[in-house]
Design a protein around this motif. Structure first.
Motif: not given
Length: 61
Positions: A34-39, A44-45
């Protein structure tokens, strides 16, 4: 059928009980490419919401 977004899939995984932590969710999302998991999961929410969903799934198990 349209593929789920990264955030949608994260919440599905959290509710399913197949992952125990947010880190587990990250790993699974990356396995699913899947795309840009870390981003997507860095805020925090979103982390609080996922942890809450994980706790609910654990309580139902």
């Amino acid at each position: 059928m349209q593929r789920q977004s990264t955030l949608e899939r994260a919440f599905v995984l959290a509710a399913s009980g197949s992952c125990r932590t947010v880190a587990d969710i990250r790993i699974q999302l990356k396995k699913e490419q899947l795309d840009s998991v870390d981003a997507h999961l860095s805020g925090s929410l979103i982390q609080r919401q996922l942890k809450s969903r994980l706790e609910q799934a654990k309580a139902l198990a």
